[in-house]
Motif scaffolding. Structure first.
Motif, PDB file in Angstrom:
ATOM      1  N   ILE A   1       7.731 -70.331  31.654  1.00 61.34           N
ATOM      2  CA  ILE A   1       8.849 -69.396  31.827  1.00 61.34           C
ATOM      3  C   ILE A   1      10.156 -70.039  31.386  1.00 61.34           C
ATOM      4  O   ILE A   1      10.952 -69.460  30.625  1.00 61.34           O
ATOM      5  CB  ILE A   1       8.938 -68.935  33.290  1.00 61.34           C
ATOM      6  N   PHE A   2      10.410 -71.263  31.866  1.00 57.88           N
ATOM      7  CA  PHE A   2      11.633 -71.969  31.478  1.00 57.88           C
ATOM      8  C   PHE A   2      11.665 -72.226  29.967  1.00 57.88           C
ATOM      9  O   PHE A   2      12.722 -72.133  29.329  1.00 57.88           O
ATOM     10  CB  PHE A   2      11.753 -73.296  32.232  1.00 57.88           C
ATOM     11  N   PHE A   3      10.507 -72.557  29.397  1.00 57.94           N
ATOM     12  CA  PHE A   3      10.442 -72.844  27.962  1.00 57.94           C
ATOM     13  C   PHE A   3      10.783 -71.607  27.138  1.00 57.94           C
ATOM     14  O   PHE A   3      11.559 -71.682  26.174  1.00 57.94           O
ATOM     15  CB  PHE A   3       9.044 -73.353  27.608  1.00 57.94           C
ATOM     16  N   VAL A   4      10.226 -70.478  27.517  1.00 57.61           N
ATOM     17  CA  VAL A   4      10.494 -69.227  26.790  1.00 57.61           C
ATOM     18  C   VAL A   4      11.966 -68.846  26.918  1.00 57.61           C
ATOM     19  O   VAL A   4      12.617 -68.461  25.932  1.00 57.61           O
ATOM     20  CB  VAL A   4       9.586 -68.100  27.306  1.00 57.61           C
TER      21      VAL A   4
ATOM     22  N   GLY B   1      18.276 -70.768  23.075  1.00 60.03           N
ATOM     23  CA  GLY B   1      18.574 -71.852  22.144  1.00 60.03           C
ATOM     24  C   GLY B   1      18.388 -71.539  20.685  1.00 60.03           C
ATOM     25  O   GLY B   1      19.070 -72.127  19.830  1.00 60.03           O
ATOM     26  N   VAL B   2      17.478 -70.629  20.356  1.00 57.45           N
ATOM     27  CA  VAL B   2      17.213 -70.341  18.943  1.00 57.45           C
ATOM     28  C   VAL B   2      18.461 -69.854  18.208  1.00 57.45           C
ATOM     29  O   VAL B   2      18.756 -70.322  17.092  1.00 57.45           O
ATOM     30  CB  VAL B   2      16.053 -69.328  18.808  1.00 57.45           C
ATOM     31  N   PRO B   3      19.256 -68.912  18.780  1.00 54.79           N
ATOM     32  CA  PRO B   3      20.488 -68.509  18.071  1.00 54.79           C
ATOM     33  C   PRO B   3      21.452 -69.678  17.857  1.00 54.79           C
ATOM     34  O   PRO B   3      22.127 -69.735  16.816  1.00 54.79           O
ATOM     35  CB  PRO B   3      21.097 -67.456  19.013  1.00 54.79           C
ATOM     36  N   VAL B   4      21.503 -70.596  18.821  1.00 58.81           N
ATOM     37  CA  VAL B   4      22.396 -71.752  18.682  1.00 58.81           C
ATOM     38  C   VAL B   4      21.932 -72.649  17.539  1.00 58.81           C
ATOM     39  O   VAL B   4      22.729 -73.091  16.700  1.00 58.81           O
ATOM     40  CB  VAL B   4      22.448 -72.552  20.003  1.00 58.81           C
TER      41      VAL B   4
ATOM     42  N   ALA C   1      20.495 -73.836  27.223  1.00 61.03           N
ATOM     43  CA  ALA C   1      19.190 -74.015  26.582  1.00 61.03           C
ATOM     44  C   ALA C   1      18.622 -75.403  26.869  1.00 61.03           C
ATOM     45  O   ALA C   1      17.435 -75.546  27.183  1.00 61.03           O
ATOM     46  CB  ALA C   1      19.310 -73.787  25.072  1.00 61.03           C
ATOM     47  N   VAL C   2      19.481 -76.406  26.772  1.00 68.80           N
ATOM     48  CA  VAL C   2      19.033 -77.777  27.067  1.00 68.80           C
ATOM     49  C   VAL C   2      18.595 -77.885  28.528  1.00 68.80           C
ATOM     50  O   VAL C   2      17.565 -78.488  28.851  1.00 68.80           O
ATOM     51  CB  VAL C   2      20.154 -78.787  26.767  1.00 68.80           C
ATOM     52  N   GLY C   3      19.370 -77.280  29.428  1.00 71.65           N
ATOM     53  CA  GLY C   3      19.021 -77.316  30.847  1.00 71.65           C
ATOM     54  C   GLY C   3      17.681 -76.648  31.121  1.00 71.65           C
ATOM     55  O   GLY C   3      16.867 -77.153  31.902  1.00 71.65           O
ATOM     56  N   LEU C   4      17.443 -75.502  30.467  1.00 69.01           N
ATOM     57  CA  LEU C   4      16.166 -74.807  30.656  1.00 69.01           C
ATOM     58  C   LEU C   4      14.995 -75.631  30.132  1.00 69.01           C
ATOM     59  O   LEU C   4      13.915 -75.677  30.750  1.00 69.01           O
ATOM     60  CB  LEU C   4      16.208 -73.443  29.964  1.00 69.01           C
TER      61      LEU C   4
ATOM     62  N   LEU D   1      14.291 -78.366  32.611  1.00 67.32           N
ATOM     63  CA  LEU D   1      13.553 -77.820  33.753  1.00 67.32           C
ATOM     64  C   LEU D   1      12.084 -77.591  33.397  1.00 67.32           C
ATOM     65  O   LEU D   1      11.184 -77.836  34.221  1.00 67.32           O
ATOM     66  CB  LEU D   1      14.190 -76.510  34.211  1.00 67.32           C
ATOM     67  N   ALA D   2      11.827 -77.111  32.174  1.00 68.91           N
ATOM     68  CA  ALA D   2      10.447 -76.902  31.740  1.00 68.91           C
ATOM     69  C   ALA D   2       9.683 -78.221  31.700  1.00 68.91           C
ATOM     70  O   ALA D   2       8.541 -78.314  32.166  1.00 68.91           O
ATOM     71  CB  ALA D   2      10.424 -76.231  30.373  1.00 68.91           C
TER      72      ALA D   2
END
Length: 305
Positions: free
Chosen positions: A237-240, A246-249, A268-271, A274-275
């Motif tokens: 979940i966190f990865f998705v 993050g992809v737009p960045v 995005a980095v934080g997620l 967490l993953a």
């Protein structure tokens, strides 16, 4: 062979005498124990007059009663039923035989095979809840059980004396099944007929409250018994979410060489962190759980009937 019939009771004065009489007819050599769980009626008095051994459990909840039963009572065969006369005593021999013959560690009175539970039970949400929990547990443990939450069971001494009872209420039946599946005890389901309570006898079950407690039990046992699957799901979940943010960045960076959406980049980095942490926790806890299973197996080998 010492046989103990265990009857947890809370306000069952209308039915307890018949239940005791029925089990006495089928198992005259057994000792019948009635554990009174703070009844406000004459359950204890009627049970005592009917010839049962009556004990009291002051901590409210069926799980607390079963914990005391397993700790206090010494027997070779344990028969557990309810004091509400919903489980016919005449099926007890079918349930006991595989345990006596050492073909099973626990037998379960299956109410669903003949459709009697669905026809007799007047609470449709209970039927839905039973099937929902059954599906979750069968998928989680790759089993094919038909009745997860029945209260009509027979155990051998090994199972009763080595099971850590953690539940307090009606989720105890679910905990027993999950414990048996996880620790690879031999389970056998025996079809029985179920009958609803007689007129005037009220169920102690609360569809919403007890349903939530059962789902909480399944959730925590999923976490405790299958930590790698549990935390891998959280990590996914966190990865998705990290990819979505993050992809737009990253796309913008490759196009312009700049990162204009700094908050999104940090999120995005934080997620992703967490993953990674969730997956790491899953691997560590999975190793601990496997070690616990090994230790439990060793204690089983040291156990003597």
């Amino acid at each position: 062979m010492r046989i103990a019939v265990l009857l947890p009771c809370y306000n069952e004065e209308l039915t307890i005498e018949k239940v005791i009489r029925d089990f006495r007819r089928e198992l005259p050599e057994a000792t019948i124990y009635v554990y009174d769980n703070n009844s406000r009626d004459k359950t204890a008095e009627i049970a005592r007059n009917a010839g049962a051994v009556v004990r009291r459990e002051s901590r409210q909840g069926k799980g607390n009663v079963v914990r005391s039963m397993f700790r206090d009572i010494d027997a070779d065969i344990y028969v557990m039923a309810d004091g509400d006369d919903t489980y016919p005593a005449e099926f007890v021999h079918d349930l006991m035989k595989p345990v006596i013959d050492e073909e099973a560690d626990m037998t379960i009175g299956d109410r669903h095979s003949d459709g009697s539970y669905e026809s007799e039970n007047k609470r449709p949400f209970h039927n839905f809840g039973n099937h929902f929990v059954k599906g979750l547990i069968n998928r989680l443990f790759r089993s094919d059980l038909r009745d997860i939450m029945t209260g009509y069971r027979v155990f051998n001494r090994r199972f009763a004396k080595t099971m850590p009872v953690k539940s307090e209420g009606f989720e105890i039946e679910t905990e027993m099944t999950l414990h048996a599946l996880d620790k690879r005890f031999r389970i056998l389901e025996i079809p029985i007929q179920y009958r609803d309570r007689p007129p005037g006898s009220e169920s102690k079950l609360n569809t919403v409250k007890d349903g939530i407690r059962v789902l909480k039990t399944v959730f925590w046992i999923f976490k405790d018994y299958k930590p790698l699957s549990f935390f891998s799901f959280i990590a996914l979940i966190f990865f998705v979410l990290g990819l979505l943010v993050g992809v737009p960045v990253v796309t913008e960076f490759f196009q312009t060489g700049l990162i204009a959406k700094m908050p999104s980049a940090i999120l995005a980095v934080g997620l992703m962190v967490l993953a990674t942490n969730s997956l790491t926790c899953g691997f560590i806890l999975d190793t601990i759980v496997r070690n616990h299973r090994d230790q439990y197996e060793l204690r089983q080998n040291e156990y003597r009937e």
